[in-house]
Design an enzyme around this catalytic site. Structure first.
Site, short mmCIF file in Angstrom:
data_model
loop_
_atom_site.label_atom_id
_atom_site.label_comp_id
_atom_site.label_asym_id
_atom_site.label_seq_id
_atom_site.Cartn_x
_atom_site.Cartn_y
_atom_site.Cartn_z
N LYS A 170 0.83 -1.19 0.04
CA LYS A 170 0.06 0.01 0.09
C LYS A 170 0.90 1.22 -0.24
CE LYS A 170 -4.04 -1.98 2.32
NZ LYS A 170 -5.06 -1.89 3.56
N HIS A 173 2.48 -2.86 7.77
CA HIS A 173 1.81 -1.88 8.31
C HIS A 173 2.43 -0.82 8.95
CE1 HIS A 173 -1.20 -5.29 9.81
NE2 HIS A 173 -1.53 -5.16 8.59
#
Length: 313
Positions: A181, A276
């Site tokens: 991401k 993350h």
């Protein structure tokens, strides 16, 4: 959708909304998807205001926003959806304050009801092993075996595994470069089972793929495999492998994270492996870990018989 317009019927503050939509489109250059979300959220508030005979922006107060939140919650809108809805309202009201149509942002400081924390579903180690042990020597068997072994071995997202190219694998060190991401890259280890399955797959892949195709995982037609194709194959594999429940790509990723945390106890390590940006996202796996520890304790300790809450009541 390239243009967002207020509803054709007469609703409160349509002119101000038209200006806000133009601002989103031209200055902020939001995607059509984001614009659609804002439009749906703000139309809900328009409808509420019309029912309450609130026509002008200066008539609105904090209590009206609170009432609208309560109304939408009763209608079945969940915590996360209400949070997004409030975010849309804040953006619109801030725009109105900037243009002198309102004195202050009446949505500031208002929070949505907390959404219940849903723990991700995972497979235990035996179930994961059962799922990834795909038999067969056909194209689809070898590809699917390499695909699911790699997802489980390295904790990949669906988008990450689909976008992998041949050059992303460092065979000498058994490492993988992944773009996640926000286009952030991370380097991950590949387990021995996944390496073996990948090597087997690449031999088969050559027979169906042109030399200039860079995608690691392809279809029999030679092009890059799609997100939907992976999802469908995993649904079929769930039945083929005799799983009790359907297994989807993210379940393998969750299982990877849970198993890594159970074995290592290193939350930071799991955070890095998963990609993350915030460790709070990774902390959900600690709940899974504690559940596992509690089960093991109950089974292993001679004086571990504990009453459940329901039994105590």
């Amino acid at each position: 959708m390239n243009d967002i317009s207020p509803p054709a019927i007469s609703l409160p503050f349509t002119e101000q909304l038209a200006a806000f939509y133009a601002y989103m489109r031209s200055e902020k250059q939001f995607s059509s998807h984001t614009q659609s979300n804002y439009a749906r959220d703000l139309e809900k508030f328009q409808q509420f205001c019309m029912q309450k005979s609130l026509i002008a922006l200066p008539d609105l107060g904090v209590n009206h926003v609170r009432m609208a939140v309560a109304h939408l919650h009763r209608e079945g809108l969940g915590g996360k959806s209400l949070q997004r809805w409030l975010s849309s309202l804040r953006s619109f009201f801030q725009f109105c304050v900037k243009h002198g149509w309102m004195k202050n942002n009446i949505a500031d400081g208002i929070s949505a009801p907390k959404a219940p924390k849903m723990l991700p579903k995972t497979l235990d180690a035996d179930q994961a092993a059962q799922f990834v042990q795909i038999e067969g020597d056909e194209f689809i068997n070898k590809r699917d075996r390499a695909l699911v072994e790699l997802i489980y071995s390295s904790g990949l997202r669906l988008a990450e595994v689909v976008s992998l190219n041949l050059v992303d694998i460092d065979w000498s060190d058994s490492m993988l470069t992944v773009t996640g991401k926000g286009k952030k890259t991370r380097i991950l280890p590949i387990g021995s089972y996944a390496i073996s399955a990948l090597k087997d797959w690449l031999v088969e892949r050559k027979q169906y793929t042109q030399d200039n195709e860079q995608a690691l995982f392809t279809t029999q037609r030679g092009g890059r495999i799609s997100h939907r194709a992976v999802q469908m194959r995993m649904q079929q594999l769930s039945i083929q492998q005799g799983m009790d429940n359907p297994v989807h790509p993210h379940m393998l990723r969750h299982s990877f994270a849970s198993h890594m945390l159970e074995s290592s106890g290193d939350l930071r390590l799991v955070q890095e492996l998963l990609g993350h940006s915030n460790i709070s996202t990774t902390q959900i796996y600690t709940h899974l870990d504690f559940q596992h520890l509690a089960r093991v304790y109950d089974q292993a300790h001679p004086r571990a018989t504990r009453k459940t809450k329901n039994e105590e009541e």
